[in-house]
Write a protein that holds these residues in place. Structure first.
Motif, PDB file in Angstrom:
ATOM      1  N   UNK A 288      -0.908 -18.982  -7.129  1.00  0.00           N
ATOM      2  CA  UNK A 288      -0.618 -17.577  -6.325  1.00  0.00           C
ATOM      3  C   UNK A 288      -1.989 -16.761  -6.252  1.00  0.00           C
ATOM      4  N   UNK A 289      -2.629 -16.960  -7.497  1.00  0.00           N
ATOM      5  CA  UNK A 289      -4.016 -16.402  -7.582  1.00  0.00           C
ATOM      6  C   UNK A 289      -5.046 -16.556  -6.566  1.00  0.00           C
ATOM      7  N   UNK A 290      -5.129 -18.023  -6.400  1.00  0.00           N
ATOM      8  CA  UNK A 290      -5.988 -18.434  -5.177  1.00  0.00           C
ATOM      9  C   UNK A 290      -5.425 -18.327  -4.013  1.00  0.00           C
ATOM     10  N   UNK A 291      -4.193 -18.180  -3.859  1.00  0.00           N
ATOM     11  CA  UNK A 291      -3.629 -17.849  -2.380  1.00  0.00           C
ATOM     12  C   UNK A 291      -4.253 -16.445  -2.090  1.00  0.00           C
ATOM     13  N   UNK A 292      -3.886 -15.376  -3.135  1.00  0.00           N
ATOM     14  CA  UNK A 292      -4.221 -13.962  -2.662  1.00  0.00           C
ATOM     15  C   UNK A 292      -5.833 -13.932  -2.614  1.00  0.00           C
ATOM     16  N   UNK A 293      -6.507 -14.646  -3.442  1.00  0.00           N
ATOM     17  CA  UNK A 293      -8.136 -14.482  -3.299  1.00  0.00           C
ATOM     18  C   UNK A 293      -8.463 -14.788  -1.786  1.00  0.00           C
ATOM     19  N   UNK A 294      -7.914 -16.065  -1.199  1.00  0.00           N
ATOM     20  CA  UNK A 294      -8.084 -16.476   0.035  1.00  0.00           C
ATOM     21  C   UNK A 294      -7.611 -15.398   1.130  1.00  0.00           C
ATOM     22  N   UNK A 295      -6.537 -14.828   1.013  1.00  0.00           N
ATOM     23  CA  UNK A 295      -6.282 -13.789   1.843  1.00  0.00           C
ATOM     24  C   UNK A 295      -6.924 -12.563   1.798  1.00  0.00           C
ATOM     25  N   UNK A 296      -7.328 -12.239   0.297  1.00  0.00           N
ATOM     26  CA  UNK A 296      -8.005 -10.959   0.237  1.00  0.00           C
ATOM     27  C   UNK A 296      -9.494 -11.250   0.989  1.00  0.00           C
ATOM     28  N   UNK A 297      -9.800 -12.187   1.170  1.00  0.00           N
ATOM     29  CA  UNK A 297     -11.443 -12.370   1.900  1.00  0.00           C
ATOM     30  C   UNK A 297     -11.190 -11.429   3.200  1.00  0.00           C
ATOM     31  N   UNK A 298     -10.049 -11.714   3.934  1.00  0.00           N
ATOM     32  CA  UNK A 298     -10.025 -10.978   5.108  1.00  0.00           C
ATOM     33  C   UNK A 298      -9.153  -9.795   5.177  1.00  0.00           C
ATOM     34  N   UNK A 299      -8.214  -9.627   4.214  1.00  0.00           N
ATOM     35  CA  UNK A 299      -7.093  -8.648   4.276  1.00  0.00           C
ATOM     36  C   UNK A 299      -7.108  -7.676   3.106  1.00  0.00           C
ATOM     37  N   UNK A 300      -6.893  -6.570   3.419  1.00  0.00           N
ATOM     38  CA  UNK A 300      -6.669  -5.577   2.336  1.00  0.00           C
ATOM     39  C   UNK A 300      -5.477  -4.485   2.580  1.00  0.00           C
ATOM     40  N   UNK A 301      -5.266  -3.911   1.426  1.00  0.00           N
ATOM     41  CA  UNK A 301      -3.828  -3.069   1.865  1.00  0.00           C
ATOM     42  C   UNK A 301      -4.108  -1.812   2.081  1.00  0.00           C
ATOM     43  N   UNK A 302      -3.531  -1.213   2.896  1.00  0.00           N
ATOM     44  CA  UNK A 302      -3.712   0.259   3.386  1.00  0.00           C
ATOM     45  C   UNK A 302      -2.308   1.060   2.811  1.00  0.00           C
ATOM     46  N   UNK A 303      -2.591   1.795   2.087  1.00  0.00           N
ATOM     47  CA  UNK A 303      -1.437   2.914   1.428  1.00  0.00           C
ATOM     48  C   UNK A 303      -1.482   4.282   2.128  1.00  0.00           C
ATOM     49  N   UNK A 304      -0.446   4.707   2.185  1.00  0.00           N
ATOM     50  CA  UNK A 304      -0.198   6.043   2.778  1.00  0.00           C
ATOM     51  C   UNK A 304       0.479   6.631   1.736  1.00  0.00           C
ATOM     52  N   UNK A 305       0.176   7.689   1.524  1.00  0.00           N
ATOM     53  CA  UNK A 305       0.787   8.627   0.394  1.00  0.00           C
ATOM     54  C   UNK A 305       0.755  10.101   0.279  1.00  0.00           C
ATOM     55  N   UNK A 306       1.505  10.893  -0.573  1.00  0.00           N
ATOM     56  CA  UNK A 306       1.295  12.091  -0.443  1.00  0.00           C
ATOM     57  C   UNK A 306       0.837  12.431  -1.886  1.00  0.00           C
ATOM     58  N   UNK A 307      -0.166  13.223  -2.036  1.00  0.00           N
ATOM     59  CA  UNK A 307      -0.899  13.387  -3.527  1.00  0.00           C
ATOM     60  C   UNK A 307       0.058  14.359  -4.136  1.00  0.00           C
ATOM     61  N   UNK A 308      -0.162  14.326  -5.622  1.00  0.00           N
ATOM     62  CA  UNK A 308       0.504  15.006  -6.444  1.00  0.00           C
ATOM     63  C   UNK A 308       0.411  16.543  -6.116  1.00  0.00           C
ATOM     64  N   UNK A 309      -0.756  16.920  -5.664  1.00  0.00           N
ATOM     65  CA  UNK A 309      -1.133  18.549  -5.301  1.00  0.00           C
ATOM     66  C   UNK A 309      -0.209  19.089  -4.320  1.00  0.00           C
ATOM     67  N   UNK A 310       0.536  18.111  -3.542  1.00  0.00           N
ATOM     68  CA  UNK A 310       1.595  18.936  -2.311  1.00  0.00           C
ATOM     69  C   UNK A 310       2.728  18.940  -2.847  1.00  0.00           C
ATOM     70  N   UNK A 311       2.918  18.716  -4.068  1.00  0.00           N
ATOM     71  CA  UNK A 311       4.473  18.829  -4.876  1.00  0.00           C
ATOM     72  C   UNK A 311       5.125  20.060  -4.288  1.00  0.00           C
ATOM     73  N   UNK A 312       4.437  21.478  -4.518  1.00  0.00           N
ATOM     74  CA  UNK A 312       4.958  22.572  -4.285  1.00  0.00           C
ATOM     75  C   UNK A 312       4.950  23.034  -3.057  1.00  0.00           C
ATOM     76  N   UNK A 313       4.235  22.550  -1.952  1.00  0.00           N
ATOM     77  CA  UNK A 313       4.229  22.621  -0.581  1.00  0.00           C
ATOM     78  C   UNK A 313       5.575  21.891  -0.196  1.00  0.00           C
ATOM     79  N   UNK A 314       5.976  20.873  -0.511  1.00  0.00           N
ATOM     80  CA  UNK A 314       7.266  20.183  -0.258  1.00  0.00           C
ATOM     81  C   UNK A 314       8.195  21.087  -0.802  1.00  0.00           C
ATOM     82  N   UNK A 315       8.203  21.262  -1.988  1.00  0.00           N
ATOM     83  CA  UNK A 315       9.203  22.075  -2.523  1.00  0.00           C
ATOM     84  C   UNK A 315       9.721  23.357  -1.731  1.00  0.00           C
ATOM     85  N   UNK A 316       8.659  24.053  -1.404  1.00  0.00           N
ATOM     86  CA  UNK A 316       8.942  25.543  -0.712  1.00  0.00           C
ATOM     87  C   UNK A 316       9.516  25.166   0.647  1.00  0.00           C
TER      88      UNK A 316
END
Lengths: 231, 346
Positions: free
Chosen positions: B294-322
């Motif tokens: 599994x480790x070797x597999x991810x290393x091979x994939x990781x040569x060309x691929x990466x992960x893209x994460x979309x997220x809302x940061x901690x600091x927007x909590x109150x914006x969402x609340x309001x």
């Protein structure tokens, strides 16, 4: 005129509950509304007090619309089955509804006197009163405003004969001393003979007869004739 | 009118006071113990950024935290069903609206006064409940570092939910003219509104931040993810959640430098054995050979691929609340407006 209706009509979906109803009620008149069940009596009374709005025609109460007349506190109304708040005591009805909602018209002394006279238990919740006591409570609320127009939907239905007679006497007294006009519906022709100055016979949503009360001996025959003719 | 409305609300007010009193008693009795346990856990690993003792503390108290959250989630439903639905429907059922409208009070003012009393009680009760639970859960929420996970159980939004539920109940009562169906409609309306807002409207409040992270061969696994209700996706590489404390992670995608997502063909070409050696059987430690592949597999994939994460940061909590509070308050206003128009011609 205290109350006028002109070509008044009310339709529920497809069914006409009342059609072409024209009446004029002067000061001091006691109008008895008779007719079979479903004739349109309750519809007419609810149109008068603004609980329903007419499909056609017009109602004028005390020179204005039913809404303004009700807001002025000059109209007393007791709906069919005399609804009251089951969880509120008699005293709370008188203070919160009577005095609280009719500040300008409420006669607290008269209300208390009437409740005492009828021995209504002030601390009892309305839900634990007998049917007759509940009706008397509702009538007390309506009468203690010293109304210029009193509209009563089968007010005596749940009263025993003695209380019924006493109530009708009280109504007559109000009408003759203060000029209050009264419109009441009833099933009992005897009530009409005893109290009413005018009789209105309603059947099938139409007014069959509107006239000054005839001689008590003839009244029953006249009413039954009219109802028989409409049937 | 206000005295009558207050008198009619008296029993409801006592019930709410009793419920809040019980919650307050539990909160006051258990909060000091929680705070002590949290600071003890913190002391155990003072300098380190990662604190297993604190995570363990959060995990151990998850059931209590869930129950506390449920109390806050259920309260608006109870308010809608037991305060909102009967407010008008019970009067229509008993015919008492004909008694009260025969007095010198306009039906519109009658409704407005009743709504004002019930609405004020709703705001006070839910604000107090939410404040109690938010304060009680403070040490746990800090330890869990997932503020968006308990978003609908803390701070302001429960007030919005409760007001909406109340308005829903009143309007349903006015339309159905029966208490019991109005209660059912209220619950359905509240659940539907909560789902619509959570799933579709809340993410629109702010554009998420995007961050690219390389694949970590030590923490990336293989499997399927998703939601039992909305369907489970196909099996693919599953990176561990990125280290963004208190963030709301909206999506994680594995893509190459051109932005093309990782396909099954690429994956099986790079790692022919993947998926074939399960866990599949009884749970237990994965054999070292499998782990290494599994480790070797991810290393091979990781040569060309990466992960893209979309997220809302901690600091927007109150914006969402309001925003969410404003949204539910606006929906409440719309419902009340409709109820008032409907009342005019019963």
């Amino acid at each position: 005129m205290i109350l006028e209706t002109e070509a008044l009509a009310k339709r529920y979906r497809r069914r006409w509950a009342l059609r072409d109803c024209t009446l004029a009620v002067p000061e001091g008149a006691i109008v008895g509304l008779v007719g079979p069940n479903g004739a349109g009596k309750t519809t007419l009374l609810q149109l008068i007090v603004g609980l329903l709005s007419p499909t056609a025609g017009a109602v004028r109460v005390l020179g204005g619309t039913p809404d303004t007349a009700m807001r002025s506190g000059r109209v007393g109304f007791v709906a069919q089955d005399a609804p009251t708040y089951a969880g509120l005591t008699v005293a709370e009805h008188l203070s919160l509804l009577g005095a609280g909602l009719n500040a300008r018209r409420w006669d607290a002394a008269a209300a208390r006197e009437r409740a005492d006279r009828l021995s209504l238990p002030l601390r009892q919740r309305a839900g634990r009163l007998s049917g007759g006591q509940r009706a008397q409570l509702a009538l007390t609320l309506a009468l203690s405003k010293r109304p210029d127009l009193l509209v009563l939907d089968e007010p005596v239905a749940s009263l025993d004969p003695l209380a019924r007679r006493a109530f009708l006497d009280e109504t007559v007294a109000a009408a003759t001393t203060t000029g209050t006009a009264v419109v009441l519906s009833t099933h009992l022709v005897a009530d009409l003979a005893h109290a009413c100055t005018h009789v209105v016979v309603v059947a099938g949503g139409r007014v069959r007869l509107a006239a000054p009360s005839p001689d008590p001996a003839e009244l029953e025959r006249v009413v039954l004739d009219e109802l028989g003719r409409s049937a | 009118m206000i005295r009558l409305a207050l008198r009619q609300f008296r029993a409801s007010a006592w019930t709410a006071a009793a419920g809040l009193g019980a919650v307050a008693a539990v909160v006051l009795a258990t909060r000091p113990h929680l705070a002590d346990a949290a600071s003890a856990a913190r002391r155990a690993c003072a300098p380190a950024a990662q604190c297993p003792a604190l995570s363990a503390f959060a995990l151990d108290n998850t059931p209590a935290r869930t129950v506390a959250g449920l109390v806050v989630i259920v309260a608006p439903a109870l308010i809608g069903a037991f305060w909102g639905a009967p407010l008008v429907a019970r009067e229509l059922e008993a015919g008492t609206h004909r008694l009260v409208w025969a007095q010198s009070v306009r039906p519109a003012r009658w409704l407005a006064t009743k709504l004002a009393v019930a609405g004020t009680a709703t705001v006070l009760a839910t604000a107090l409940l939410s404040a109690l639970v938010t304060w009680w859960a403070g040490p746990l929420d800090d330890a869990a570092a997932a503020v968006y996970g308990t978003f609908d159980q803390r701070d302001l939004v429960p007030i919005g939910y409760a007001l909406f539920a109340l308005a829903c109940g009143v309007t349903a009562g006015l339309v159905t003219r029966r208490t019991l169906p109005a209660m059912a409609v209220t619950l359905a309306g509240l659940v539907a509104a909560r789902i619509v807002v959570t799933e579709w409207l809340r993410p629109l409040v702010a554009a998420p931040r995007v961050v690219s992270v390389p694949l970590d061969p030590d923490t990336t696994g293989y499997g399927a993810g998703g939601n039992i209700l909305l369907g489970i996706g196909p099996s693919t590489l599953q990176p561990a959640p990125p280290d963004l404390p208190n963030a709301w992670i909206q999506s994680v995608h594995i893509v190459d430098s051109a932005g093309t997502p990782l396909t099954d063909q690429v994956l099986t070409a790079a790692c022919p054995t993947i998926g074939g050696e399960g866990p599949g059987g009884p749970a237990g430690p994965v054999p070292e050979a499998v782990r290494q592949r599994m480790h070797d597999c991810v290393v091979r994939i990781g040569e060309r691929y990466h992960q893209v994460v979309t997220y809302q940061p901690d600091g927007r909590y109150w914006t969402f609340q309001w925003w969410e509070l404003a949204l539910f308050t606006a929906a409440t206003a719309v419902l009340i407006g409709y109820a008032c128009r409907r009342l005019r011609r019963p």
